[in-house]
Design a protein around this motif. Structure first.
Motif: not given
Ligand SMILES: *Cc1c(COP(=O)(O)O)cnc(C)c1O
Length: 462
Positions: A441-445, A378-389, A406-411
């Motif tokens: 969190i990188d989804v590749r693995t 919910g609004d307990r964290a900001e969850v973004k999808v970002k380009k990464d390596l 990746v998913i970047a989470i700012d709690s």
């Protein structure tokens, strides 16, 4: 005060709890663990009541806590973890993940008797090495092959068999140290070969090798610089040059190629990594590599090359001390079988699948996981999808990175360090990265079944 006494008095008795069905009937869990878990849980409740941390409880809650502790105690120390770092070959996380056919083979072969050293055709004693030799030769094009415990052992055996008490010529640019303190000079010393360094850190020429050849020379060793690169004013001689020196002088060439790979991955948009087949085709006498790096198999050291040298290695006493067991052979054979069909290998071998996964597939996966996490936190964290390596890792291809999402989470509720630690705890630990105060969190693995575990855990923690 009375309430505290009451709470303590009403705690269920250990004997009674041990008779509760949900605790009592557990398959494959020893009674010792069950008793320990019951006792420790009740002790924790007692302590919490005394410290005013618990003002009420139910039998259901206590039973739940006991079961969590039983699961934790019976899950073992060496266990499965979720690798959300995006590093495909993570040395700390067990290097290559085995394919399903490899793990199936291990279970099938090792949970019953097997023909490890029994020749089923002749009905007499056989050799453990024959099960994989033909297959390896078929894939690599080599005359002969031998498998030992790991690549460090493979290099040592090759040197000991070909170059004991003789000189082994190596370029100063290739005196590598690999993680876990595998150092080429130390391994050479252990093998009984005498190290002769030639060239400089950045440049070694054909004449450097040629000038170093004497009556005492036993071999020339070429080492793949797996985990570092020398950039700028550099020179290394080519496989063809090595072969030509060998042809001219009769000195055998041993190549430690490090992370053995069978498929030219540059076709799939990843940088070229030298294949085992290329070295064999060029006429290198002996090539050694790891089973659990880019090959995507079990820990093993694989030696391929000319039959006369491999035959000598088979007779070396050292081989007995560094031999592979049936689990490794079962997994290795199954892994090699998959390689007979490149398309199948890319699909079945997790490492190759992760390495060549298409960017739009990764983006779709990241979007899906981000959505699931958002729904839970919910609004307990900001969850973004970002380009990464993503990194390849495992001491392979040090400068190569792969585009990923990746998913970047700012709690808003907890610090990233606290979340990272809590994710590492539990039955299935989740290993993540922290970057600029965000959980990455990188989804590749990730595997399909990891998605729900991750969103559920984040929901509990955040
Ligand atoms: C990784 C590596 C080794 C060691 O291999 P293990 O299978 O871990 O023993 C040796 N040489 C090179 C060049 C490597 O990259």
């Amino acid at each position: 005060m009375t309430n505290k006494k009451e709470l303590l008095k009403n705690l269920p008795k250990i004997d009674v709890l041990l008779e509760v069905d949900e605790i009592n009937f557990k398959e494959n869990v020893s009674r010792v663990i069950v008793k320990e878990a019951v006792r420790e849980t009740i002790d924790l409740y007692r302590k919490a009541i005394l410290e005013d941390k618990v003002e009420e409880y139910s039998l259901k809650e206590i039973i739940e806590d006991i079961n969590i502790l039983i699961d934790k105690k019976s899950s073992g120390n060496l266990k499965r973890v979720i690798n959300a770092t995006g590093t495909i070959l993570h040395t700390n996380l067990g290097r290559a993940v085995l394919s399903k056919s490899a793990t199936d083979a291990v279970v099938k072969v090792t949970s019953r008797f097997n023909n490890l050293e029994f020749d089923l055709e002749k009905g007499e004693r056989g050799s453990r090495y024959t099960h994989v030799e033909n297959l390896i030769c078929k894939i690599t094009g080599a005359e002969a092959a031998l498998v030992v415990n790991n690549n460090a052992a493979a290099v040592m055996l090759a040197l000991s068999s070909i170059c004991k008490d003789k000189e082994a010529i190596v370029s100063r640019g290739q005196l590598v140290e690999v993680g876990g303190s595998f150092r080429i000079p130390s391994i050479m010393e252990l093998s009984g070969a005498k190290l002769v360094e030639v060239g400089t850190t950045n440049r070694t020429h054909i004449y450097d090798y040629e000038n170093a050849i004497t009556e005492e020379t036993g071999c020339i060793l070429k080492v793949h610089k797996s985990n570092y690169k020398v950039l700028g004013f550099t020179e290394e001689i080519s496989l063809e040059d090595f072969r030509d020196i060998s042809k001219k002088t009769g000195i055998p060439i041993i190549e430690d190629i490090g992370s053995g790979i069978f498929i030219d991955i540059s076709k799939y948009g990843v940088a070229y990594e030298p294949t085992v087949q290329a070295s064999i085709k060029k006429g290198i006498d002996i090539v050694t590599f790891s089973g659990d790096k880019m090959l995507g198999g079990p820990q093993a050291g694989i030696i391929v090359g000319k039959k006369q040298f491999i035959d000598n290695m088979k007779k070396n006493q050292l081989t007995r001390a560094i031999r592979v067991d049936k689990m490794t052979l079962a997994a290795l054979e199954a892994t090699f079988r998959v390689y007979l069909d490149e398309e199948l290998a890319l699909k079945e071998i997790p490492l190759l699948n992760m390495l060549t996964r298409k960017i739009d597939v990764i983006k779709a996966d990241a979007t899906r996981l981000a959505k699931a996490i958002r729904k839970k936190v919910g609004d307990r964290a900001e969850v973004k999808v970002k380009k990464d390596l993503s990194q390849i890792g495992g001491g392979s291809m040090p400068l190569e990175t792969l585009d990923t999402y990746v998913i970047a989470i700012d709690s808003k509720t907890k610090s990233p360090n606290k979340i990272e630690k809590e994710l590492r705890d539990g039955n299935i630990p989740i290993v993540i990265r922290i970057y600029k105060n965000e959980i990455i969190i990188d989804v590749r693995t990730l595997f399909k079944e990891d998605y729900k575990i991750i969103s559920d855990r984040l929901s509990n923690i955040i």
